[in-house]
Design a protein around this motif. Sequence first.
Motif, PDB file in Angstrom:
ATOM      1  N   LEU A 166       3.932 -48.191 -19.835  1.00 29.44           N
ATOM      2  CA  LEU A 166       2.960 -49.175 -19.390  1.00 29.44           C
ATOM      3  C   LEU A 166       3.675 -50.463 -19.016  1.00 29.44           C
ATOM      4  O   LEU A 166       4.548 -50.920 -19.748  1.00 29.44           O
ATOM      5  CB  LEU A 166       1.934 -49.465 -20.492  1.00 29.44           C
ATOM      6  N   LYS A 167       3.306 -51.031 -17.888  1.00 24.86           N
ATOM      7  CA  LYS A 167       3.841 -52.331 -17.496  1.00 24.86           C
ATOM      8  C   LYS A 167       3.065 -53.417 -18.235  1.00 24.86           C
ATOM      9  O   LYS A 167       1.868 -53.280 -18.459  1.00 24.86           O
ATOM     10  CB  LYS A 167       3.738 -52.521 -15.986  1.00 24.86           C
ATOM     11  N   ALA A 168       3.744 -54.459 -18.624  1.00 19.45           N
ATOM     12  CA  ALA A 168       3.099 -55.545 -19.372  1.00 19.45           C
ATOM     13  C   ALA A 168       3.656 -56.878 -18.908  1.00 19.45           C
ATOM     14  O   ALA A 168       4.736 -56.960 -18.320  1.00 19.45           O
ATOM     15  CB  ALA A 168       3.333 -55.371 -20.869  1.00 19.45           C
ATOM     16  N   SER A 169       2.882 -57.910 -19.185  1.00 23.02           N
ATOM     17  CA  SER A 169       3.338 -59.268 -18.903  1.00 23.02           C
ATOM     18  C   SER A 169       3.229 -60.078 -20.185  1.00 23.02           C
ATOM     19  O   SER A 169       2.406 -59.794 -21.058  1.00 23.02           O
ATOM     20  CB  SER A 169       2.496 -59.906 -17.795  1.00 23.02           C
ATOM     21  N   LEU A 170       4.081 -61.072 -20.311  1.00 18.23           N
ATOM     22  CA  LEU A 170       4.086 -61.923 -21.496  1.00 18.23           C
ATOM     23  C   LEU A 170       2.801 -62.757 -21.524  1.00 18.23           C
ATOM     24  O   LEU A 170       2.373 -63.294 -20.516  1.00 18.23           O
ATOM     25  CB  LEU A 170       5.315 -62.831 -21.466  1.00 18.23           C
ATOM     26  N   ARG A 171       2.172 -62.824 -22.700  1.00 20.53           N
ATOM     27  CA  ARG A 171       0.964 -63.637 -22.872  1.00 20.53           C
ATOM     28  C   ARG A 171       1.385 -64.977 -23.450  1.00 20.53           C
ATOM     29  O   ARG A 171       1.812 -65.066 -24.598  1.00 20.53           O
ATOM     30  CB  ARG A 171      -0.010 -62.893 -23.791  1.00 20.53           C
ATOM     31  N   GLU A 172       1.273 -66.009 -22.658  1.00 20.12           N
ATOM     32  CA  GLU A 172       1.787 -67.323 -23.065  1.00 20.12           C
ATOM     33  C   GLU A 172       0.917 -67.975 -24.129  1.00 20.12           C
ATOM     34  O   GLU A 172       1.409 -68.728 -24.966  1.00 20.12           O
ATOM     35  CB  GLU A 172       1.913 -68.225 -21.838  1.00 20.12           C
TER      36      GLU A 172
ATOM     37  N   LEU B 209      -1.718 -42.456 -30.804  1.00 30.03           N
ATOM     38  CA  LEU B 209      -1.084 -42.974 -32.022  1.00 30.03           C
ATOM     39  C   LEU B 209       0.074 -42.101 -32.514  1.00 30.03           C
ATOM     40  O   LEU B 209       0.655 -42.394 -33.556  1.00 30.03           O
ATOM     41  CB  LEU B 209      -2.134 -43.118 -33.135  1.00 30.03           C
ATOM     42  N   SER B 210       0.393 -41.042 -31.788  1.00 29.42           N
ATOM     43  CA  SER B 210       1.491 -40.177 -32.224  1.00 29.42           C
ATOM     44  C   SER B 210       2.521 -39.960 -31.123  1.00 29.42           C
ATOM     45  O   SER B 210       3.284 -38.999 -31.156  1.00 29.42           O
ATOM     46  CB  SER B 210       0.942 -38.818 -32.705  1.00 29.42           C
ATOM     47  N   GLN B 211       2.551 -40.850 -30.143  1.00 32.56           N
ATOM     48  CA  GLN B 211       3.516 -40.759 -29.053  1.00 32.56           C
ATOM     49  C   GLN B 211       4.404 -42.003 -29.019  1.00 32.56           C
ATOM     50  O   GLN B 211       3.932 -43.107 -29.273  1.00 32.56           O
ATOM     51  CB  GLN B 211       2.808 -40.654 -27.692  1.00 32.56           C
ATOM     52  N   ILE B 212       5.659 -41.782 -28.695  1.00 28.88           N
ATOM     53  CA  ILE B 212       6.538 -42.908 -28.401  1.00 28.88           C
ATOM     54  C   ILE B 212       6.316 -43.305 -26.947  1.00 28.88           C
ATOM     55  O   ILE B 212       6.362 -42.467 -26.054  1.00 28.88           O
ATOM     56  CB  ILE B 212       8.018 -42.537 -28.621  1.00 28.88           C
ATOM     57  N   GLY B 213       6.019 -44.578 -26.732  1.00 30.28           N
ATOM     58  CA  GLY B 213       5.823 -45.055 -25.382  1.00 30.28           C
ATOM     59  C   GLY B 213       6.861 -46.098 -25.015  1.00 30.28           C
ATOM     60  O   GLY B 213       7.650 -46.546 -25.854  1.00 30.28           O
ATOM     61  N   THR B 214       6.866 -46.464 -23.753  1.00 29.35           N
ATOM     62  CA  THR B 214       7.753 -47.516 -23.259  1.00 29.35           C
ATOM     63  C   THR B 214       6.899 -48.626 -22.668  1.00 29.35           C
ATOM     64  O   THR B 214       6.033 -48.363 -21.831  1.00 29.35           O
ATOM     65  CB  THR B 214       8.711 -46.978 -22.183  1.00 29.35           C
ATOM     66  N   ILE B 215       7.122 -49.834 -23.123  1.00 31.03           N
ATOM     67  CA  ILE B 215       6.480 -51.005 -22.540  1.00 31.03           C
ATOM     68  C   ILE B 215       7.493 -51.685 -21.637  1.00 31.03           C
ATOM     69  O   ILE B 215       8.571 -52.083 -22.094  1.00 31.03           O
ATOM     70  CB  ILE B 215       5.988 -51.995 -23.621  1.00 31.03           C
ATOM     71  N   ASP B 216       7.169 -51.765 -20.366  1.00 31.25           N
ATOM     72  CA  ASP B 216       8.019 -52.452 -19.394  1.00 31.25           C
ATOM     73  C   ASP B 216       7.560 -53.907 -19.356  1.00 31.25           C
ATOM     74  O   ASP B 216       6.591 -54.253 -18.675  1.00 31.25           O
ATOM     75  CB  ASP B 216       7.881 -51.790 -18.021  1.00 31.25           C
ATOM     76  N   LEU B 217       8.248 -54.744 -20.103  1.00 25.71           N
ATOM     77  CA  LEU B 217       7.864 -56.150 -20.233  1.00 25.71           C
ATOM     78  C   LEU B 217       8.716 -56.986 -19.288  1.00 25.71           C
ATOM     79  O   LEU B 217       9.843 -57.366 -19.611  1.00 25.71           O
ATOM     80  CB  LEU B 217       8.031 -56.614 -21.680  1.00 25.71           C
TER      81      LEU B 217
ATOM     82  N   GLY C  31      10.434 -56.117 -16.818  1.00 23.90           N
ATOM     83  CA  GLY C  31      11.713 -55.488 -16.541  1.00 23.90           C
ATOM     84  C   GLY C  31      12.482 -55.038 -17.769  1.00 23.90           C
ATOM     85  O   GLY C  31      13.409 -54.239 -17.665  1.00 23.90           O
ATOM     86  N   GLU C  32      12.111 -55.535 -18.955  1.00 23.97           N
ATOM     87  CA  GLU C  32      12.763 -55.107 -20.193  1.00 23.97           C
ATOM     88  C   GLU C  32      11.991 -53.927 -20.783  1.00 23.97           C
ATOM     89  O   GLU C  32      10.789 -54.031 -21.022  1.00 23.97           O
ATOM     90  CB  GLU C  32      12.804 -56.246 -21.214  1.00 23.97           C
ATOM     91  N   LYS C  33      12.667 -52.801 -21.004  1.00 25.57           N
ATOM     92  CA  LYS C  33      12.022 -51.596 -21.524  1.00 25.57           C
ATOM     93  C   LYS C  33      12.089 -51.617 -23.056  1.00 25.57           C
ATOM     94  O   LYS C  33      13.165 -51.703 -23.644  1.00 25.57           O
ATOM     95  CB  LYS C  33      12.722 -50.341 -20.992  1.00 25.57           C
ATOM     96  N   VAL C  34      10.911 -51.543 -23.681  1.00 23.52           N
ATOM     97  CA  VAL C  34      10.808 -51.583 -25.140  1.00 23.52           C
ATOM     98  C   VAL C  34      10.164 -50.289 -25.620  1.00 23.52           C
ATOM     99  O   VAL C  34       9.048 -49.942 -25.178  1.00 23.52           O
ATOM    100  CB  VAL C  34       9.969 -52.789 -25.615  1.00 23.52           C
ATOM    101  N   SER C  35      10.839 -49.555 -26.517  1.00 22.09           N
ATOM    102  CA  SER C  35      10.264 -48.336 -27.103  1.00 22.09           C
ATOM    103  C   SER C  35       9.308 -48.720 -28.224  1.00 22.09           C
ATOM    104  O   SER C  35       9.664 -49.495 -29.114  1.00 22.09           O
ATOM    105  CB  SER C  35      11.367 -47.431 -27.654  1.00 22.09           C
ATOM    106  N   VAL C  36       8.092 -48.168 -28.173  1.00 22.55           N
ATOM    107  CA  VAL C  36       7.056 -48.549 -29.131  1.00 22.55           C
ATOM    108  C   VAL C  36       6.245 -47.331 -29.549  1.00 22.55           C
ATOM    109  O   VAL C  36       6.279 -46.275 -28.894  1.00 22.55           O
ATOM    110  CB  VAL C  36       6.083 -49.588 -28.517  1.00 22.55           C
ATOM    111  N   ILE C  37       5.492 -47.498 -30.629  1.00 22.01           N
ATOM    112  CA  ILE C  37       4.437 -46.556 -30.984  1.00 22.01           C
ATOM    113  C   ILE C  37       3.204 -47.388 -31.305  1.00 22.01           C
ATOM    114  O   ILE C  37       3.303 -48.442 -31.952  1.00 22.01           O
ATOM    115  CB  ILE C  37       4.834 -45.647 -32.166  1.00 22.01           C
TER     116      ILE C  37
END
Length: 201
Positions: free
Chosen positions: A7-13, A60-68, A70-76
């Motif tokens: 999922l692509k994401a943007s920083l929430r200021e 709730l049982s998958q590892i996902g990637t947050i594209d913040l 341009g920075e890829k973060v592995s999350v659950i």
Amino acid sequence: MAKSYELKASLRERVGKGAARAARRENLVPAVIYGDKKPAVAINLPAKEASLTLHKGGFLSQIGTIDLDGEKVSVIAKDYHLHPVKDFLMHVDFMRVAADAQLTVEIPVKFENEATCPGLKLGGTLNIVRHTVEMIVPANAIPEAIVVDLAEAGLGSSQHISAVTLPEGCKPTITDRDFTISTIATPGGAQATEEEAEGEE
């Protein structure tokens, strides 16, 4: 291994209820990423993509990637909130996941060989005591399901966790008993609850 998503994401200021409401008006879902000994980060997700990912199942049982940005973060995903009336996604809590981490996850139970199960062919009913099993699993190898084989299950039988071949590196969080996953109830017999089934062990 459980499927992944990105999922692509943007920083929430800004944070707080006002900022969250403003994000939702722009078709964004407020979320937070925390854990791995790093500061929590408030983000926004595109509502459509986030909702589609949620409703595909296994969120709730998958590892996902947050594209913040341009920075890829592995999350659950550890928790999410839906609107109580309109049922749309309102907020998600994500936890950062290191590649070598161990996670506690609810893994779905899948049954095989129901068509050839002796007990079911004789008119018995499959009574599922546990639809999921809480397990400790490697973050990089979360199984999609644990499989219970009914090929030899007769009338009145119980299927316990000890009879299940668990994926490598995975173990149930319950270790003090051989708990019941399902039973084959006799025709006309009452279905056992989890407590009743485990009380018979």
